[in-house]
Design an enzyme around this catalytic site. Structure first.
Site, PDB file in Angstrom:
ATOM      1  N   LYS A 103       0.852  -1.231  -0.347  1.00 33.37           N
ATOM      2  CA  LYS A 103      -0.229   0.002  -0.074  1.00 33.37           C
ATOM      3  C   LYS A 103       1.179   1.740  -0.193  1.00 33.37           C
ATOM      4  O   LYS A 103       2.192   0.994   0.433  1.00 33.37           O
ATOM      5  CB  LYS A 103      -0.760   0.243   1.115  1.00 33.37           C
ATOM      6  CG  LYS A 103      -2.016   0.801   0.786  1.00 33.37           C
ATOM      7  CD  LYS A 103      -3.282  -0.056   0.415  1.00 33.37           C
ATOM      8  CE  LYS A 103      -4.347   1.225  -0.202  1.00 33.37           C
ATOM      9  NZ  LYS A 103      -5.338   0.291  -0.095  1.00 33.37           N
ATOM     10  N   GLY A 215     -20.364   7.191   2.631  1.00 34.70           N
ATOM     11  CA  GLY A 215     -19.402   7.161   1.627  1.00 34.70           C
ATOM     12  C   GLY A 215     -20.217   6.548   0.458  1.00 34.70           C
ATOM     13  O   GLY A 215     -20.467   5.659   0.573  1.00 34.70           O
ATOM     14  N   GLY A 220     -18.838   3.185  -2.621  1.00 39.12           N
ATOM     15  CA  GLY A 220     -19.846   3.307  -1.742  1.00 39.12           C
ATOM     16  C   GLY A 220     -21.043   3.485  -3.718  1.00 39.12           C
ATOM     17  O   GLY A 220     -21.737   3.903  -3.163  1.00 39.12           O
TER      18      GLY A 220
HETATM   19  P1  NAD Z   1     -12.752   7.568  -2.509  1.00 41.02           P
HETATM   20  O1  NAD Z   1     -12.623   8.654  -2.510  1.00 41.02           O
HETATM   21  O2  NAD Z   1     -14.198   6.875  -4.172  1.00 41.02           O
HETATM   22  O3  NAD Z   1     -14.363   7.650  -1.585  1.00 41.02           O
HETATM   23  C1  NAD Z   1     -13.961   8.392  -0.728  1.00 41.02           C
HETATM   24  C2  NAD Z   1     -16.057   8.563  -0.154  1.00 41.02           C
HETATM   25  O4  NAD Z   1     -15.871   8.547   1.322  1.00 41.02           O
HETATM   26  C3  NAD Z   1     -16.134   9.621  -0.651  1.00 41.02           C
HETATM   27  O5  NAD Z   1     -17.718  10.060  -1.052  1.00 41.02           O
HETATM   28  C4  NAD Z   1     -15.448  11.167   0.866  1.00 41.02           C
HETATM   29  O6  NAD Z   1     -16.910  12.186   0.278  1.00 41.02           O
HETATM   30  C5  NAD Z   1     -16.229  10.302   1.904  1.00 41.02           C
HETATM   31  N1  NAD Z   1     -15.528  10.540   3.076  1.00 41.02           N
HETATM   32  C6  NAD Z   1     -14.351  11.169   2.970  1.00 41.02           C
HETATM   33  N2  NAD Z   1     -14.310  11.237   4.658  1.00 41.02           N
HETATM   34  C7  NAD Z   1     -15.451  10.909   5.308  1.00 41.02           C
HETATM   35  C8  NAD Z   1     -16.192  10.250   6.399  1.00 41.02           C
HETATM   36  N3  NAD Z   1     -15.118  11.265   6.893  1.00 41.02           N
HETATM   37  N4  NAD Z   1     -17.206  10.416   6.475  1.00 41.02           N
HETATM   38  C9  NAD Z   1     -18.162   9.927   5.687  1.00 41.02           C
HETATM   39  N5  NAD Z   1     -17.636   9.781   4.390  1.00 41.02           N
HETATM   40  C10 NAD Z   1     -16.193   9.902   4.222  1.00 41.02           C
HETATM   41  O7  NAD Z   1     -12.474   6.361  -1.697  1.00 41.02           O
HETATM   42  P2  NAD Z   1     -13.292   4.653  -2.746  1.00 41.02           P
HETATM   43  O8  NAD Z   1     -12.065   4.318  -3.340  1.00 41.02           O
HETATM   44  O9  NAD Z   1     -14.120   4.773  -2.503  1.00 41.02           O
HETATM   45  O10 NAD Z   1     -12.919   3.618  -1.206  1.00 41.02           O
HETATM   46  C11 NAD Z   1     -13.216   3.860  -0.083  1.00 41.02           C
HETATM   47  C12 NAD Z   1     -13.122   2.829   1.135  1.00 41.02           C
HETATM   48  O11 NAD Z   1     -12.598   1.367  -0.026  1.00 41.02           O
HETATM   49  C13 NAD Z   1     -11.610   2.876   1.494  1.00 41.02           C
HETATM   50  O12 NAD Z   1     -11.724   1.883   2.951  1.00 41.02           O
HETATM   51  C14 NAD Z   1     -10.399   2.528   0.328  1.00 41.02           C
HETATM   52  O13 NAD Z   1      -9.481   1.627   1.295  1.00 41.02           O
HETATM   53  C15 NAD Z   1     -11.341   1.274   0.314  1.00 41.02           C
HETATM   54  N6  NAD Z   1     -11.333   0.284  -1.121  1.00 41.02           N
HETATM   55  C16 NAD Z   1     -10.932   0.974  -2.177  1.00 41.02           C
HETATM   56  C17 NAD Z   1     -11.625   0.720  -3.491  1.00 41.02           C
HETATM   57  C18 NAD Z   1     -11.123   0.215  -4.454  1.00 41.02           C
HETATM   58  O14 NAD Z   1     -11.431  -0.308  -4.979  1.00 41.02           O
HETATM   59  N7  NAD Z   1     -11.091   1.800  -4.888  1.00 41.02           N
HETATM   60  C19 NAD Z   1     -11.150  -1.716  -2.827  1.00 41.02           C
HETATM   61  C20 NAD Z   1     -11.211  -2.416  -2.158  1.00 41.02           C
HETATM   62  C21 NAD Z   1     -11.377  -1.569  -0.914  1.00 41.02           C
END
Ligand code: NAD
Length: 412
Positions: A103, A215, A220
Site C-alpha cells: 500500500k 461514503g 460506495g
Molecule cells: P473515494 O475517494 O472514491 O471515496 C471516498 C468517499 O468517502 C467519498 O464520498 C468521501 O466524500 C467519503 N468520505 C471521506 N471522508 C469521510 C468521512 N469522514 N465520513 C464519511 N464519508 C467520508 O474512495 P474509494 O476508492 O471509494 O474508497 C473507499 C473505501 O473503500 C476505502 O476504505 C478504500 O480503502 C476501500 N477500497 C477501495 C477500493 C477501490 O477499488 N477504490 C478497493 C477496495 C477497498
C-alpha cells in the site's frame, strides 16, 4: 508497533491461536518486508516549493508481486499504510489471486491542489518510487483520493523513466491507456455479489433488506447504484460533508446528478440531512461502510441496529466493536472478502496488459463473479465448520493457510 497495525496483528494472532498454529512462518507475516519513505518536492502554483512525504509499504510477496492502492488523504500516516498493506496481503490470499500485499500514500488533501499541482505531485511519487515498483515487483492502484487519471500519470512517468511503455505497472487506469472495462465499478459490483450470496444464506427477503451506505465515492456510489438498480431499498447515503435519509428509499440516479451539480449528497430533495455518525445508527437491515477506518467502534456499537455490516471500506469496524456486535448476532462480512472485487479486477487488468489482449465487459464481469463467489463459498464453509458467525476469523483462516503453505513450499 503502533495503534491500528497492532490491532490488525491481534487478528492474525487470534486466528493463529484458533488454528493451533505457532511457527516461524507466522513471524514473517507479523512484519512488513519493506517500508519506503520518500521526500517529494513539488513546485506549487504560487511559485514556492513544497515537500510532501510519500509512503510505500511492501508487506509480503510470497504469493506474487506486492499489490495495493495509493491513498491521498490528509490523515495518511505510516501506521495506516502498513495496516492497509497487511490487509492487502490477507485479501489477495482470500481471493486466491497471485499477489502479495502492499500500500502507498501521501498525507495531502487532494481537493486543495490544482490539477497541475496534483499531476506534479503524482509524477514526483512515480519518480520517488520508480526503483521499487514494476509489473513483476509492486503494482499500485487507486484508493481514497486517487483516480484513474492519477494512475495514468503514474504509468506515464514510470514508462518515461524506464524507456518503455509499461501499462502493467499500475491498475485502475483509464480505458484509453490500458485500463480494463469494468474495473471502475468492480469493488462495488464484487461487494454486491457477496451481499446477494449472504442474503441467500440468511434467507433474507430482498424487500426486507433496507440499506445505508456511508461514503459516496468509487466504492460506495457504485455499490449503492448497483443495489438500487437491482431493486433494493437504499435508504441513506453520505459523503464527507454529511448524509441524507429517507426511510422509503432514495433514487440513486437523482442523487448522483445532485452530487455532480452541488459537490455533495447533502440537501437532496425529499430527504432528511443527517450526520455520518447518525447514518450508522439508522433502523436499517444492512450497513455498508464505504469510506474510512474505525467508524464502527466501542462508542457507537451498542446503538447499531443493522443485522448485517458489509465492509466495503477497509477496516471500518474496530476489534472492540466486533466483539459487541457479534454478541448481538450482527453478521460482519469482512473487508478482506467484501471489497476484494477491486483487486480481483485489477488482477484481470494486469493480465490483459501483460497479454495486450483486451476483454469485453461481460467476460470481465463473469470472471469477477466466479472469483468473488468462490472466495465467498470457501469463507462461508470455513465459518460453518466452526459453528459460529465469525466471518472475519474464517476469512483469515483461509488466507493464513494459503500464505503459510506458500511460505513453506518456497522455504525461507
Ligand atoms: P473515494 O475517494 O472514491 O471515496 C471516498 C468517499 O468517502 C467519498 O464520498 C468521501 O466524500 C467519503 N468520505 C471521506 N471522508 C469521510 C468521512 N469522514 N465520513 C464519511 N464519508 C467520508 O474512495 P474509494 O476508492 O471509494 O474508497 C473507499 C473505501 O473503500 C476505502 O476504505 C478504500 O480503502 C476501500 N477500497 C477501495 C477500493 C477501490 O477499488 N477504490 C478497493 C477496495 C477497498
Amino acid at each position: 508497533m503502533a495503534g491500528q497495525f497492532k490491532a490488525a496483528i491481534n487478528q492474525l494472532n487470534k486466528v493463529s491461536q484458533i488454528m493451533g498454529l505457532e511457527c516461524d512462518e507466522l513471524e514473517i507475516l507479523r512484519k512488513p518486508d519493506r517500508i519506503i519513505e520518500v521526500s517529494l518536492p513539488v513546485l506549487m502554483d504560487n511559485g514556492r516549493m513544497k515537500v510532501f512525504t510519500g509512503f510505500r509499504v511492501q508487506y509480503n510477496n510470497t504469493r506474487g508481486p506486492y499489490k495495493g492502492g495509493i491513498r491521498f488523504h490528509p490523515k495518511v500516516n505510516l501506521d495506516e499504510v502498513t495496516t492497509l498493506a497487511f490487509w492487502m496481503t490477507i485479501k489477495c490470499a482470500v481471493a486466491d489471486i497471485p499477489y502479495g500485499g502492499g500500500k502507498g500514500g501521501i498525507a495531502v488533501d487532494a481537493k486543495t491542489l490544482s490539477q497541475g499541482e496534483l499531476e506534479r505531485l503524482t509524477r514526483a511519487y512515480a519518480r520517488g518510487f520508480a526503483n521499487f515498483i514494476g509489473p513483476k515487483i509492486d503494482i499500485p492502484a487507486p484508493d481514497v483520493g486517487t483516480t484513474p487519471q492519477i494512475m495514468a500519470w503514474l504509468m506515464d512517468e514510470y514508462s518515461h523513466i524506464k524507456g518503455e511503455n509499461t501499462p502493467a505497472v499500475v491498475t485502475g487506469k483509464p480505458i484509453e491507456v490500458g485500463g480494463s472495462l469494468g474495473r471502475d465499478t468492480a469493488t462495488g459490483l464484487g461487494g454486491f455479489y457477496v451481499f446477494e450470496e449472504v442474503l441467500n444464506k440468511l434467507k433474507m427477503a430482498k424487500s426486507k433488506a433496507g440499506i445505508a451506505v456511508q461514503g459516496f465515492g468509487n466504492v460506495g456510489m457504485n455499490f449503492a447504484m448497483i443495489a438500487y438498480r437491482a431493486g433494493y431499498k437504499v435508504a441513506a447515503v453520505s459523503d464527507s460533508r454529511g448524509g441524507i435519509y429517507n426511510e422509503k428509499g432514495l433514487s440513486m440516479e437523482e442523487i448522483l446528478a445532485h452530487k455532480k451539480s452541488t459537490g455533495s449528497v447533502v440537501d437532496f430533495k425529499n430527504s432528511k440531512n443527517i450526520t455520518n455518525e447518525k447514518l450508522l445508527e439508522l433502523p436499517v437491515e444492512v450497513l455498508v461502510p464505504s469510506a474510512l477506518e474505525n467508524v464502527i467502534n466501542e462508542k457507537n456499537a451498542g446503538r447499531i441496529k443493522a443485522k448485517m455490516i458489509l465492509e466495503l471500506a477497509n477496516g471500518p469496524t474496530t476489534e472492540e466493536a466486533e466483539v459487541k456486535l457479534s454478541k448481538k448476532a450482527v453478521l460482519i462480512v469482512p473487508d478482506v472478502l467484501a471489497n476484494s472485487g477491486g483487486v480481483i479486477a485489477s488482477y484481470f487488468e494486469w493480465v490483459q496488459n501483460s497479454r495486450q489482449y483486451y476483454w469485453e465487459q461481460a467476460r470481465m464481469d463473469d470472471r469477477l463473479k466466479d472469483k468473488v463467489t468462490s472466495a465467498f463459498k470457501k469463507v462461508w464453509q470455513t465459518m460453518e465448520a466452526r459453528g459460529n458467525n465469525q466471518m472475519r476469523d474464517a476469512a483469515y483462516i483461509v488466507a493464513v493457510e494459503r500464505l503459510i503453505g506458500s511460505l513453506r513450499i518456497r522455504g525461507i
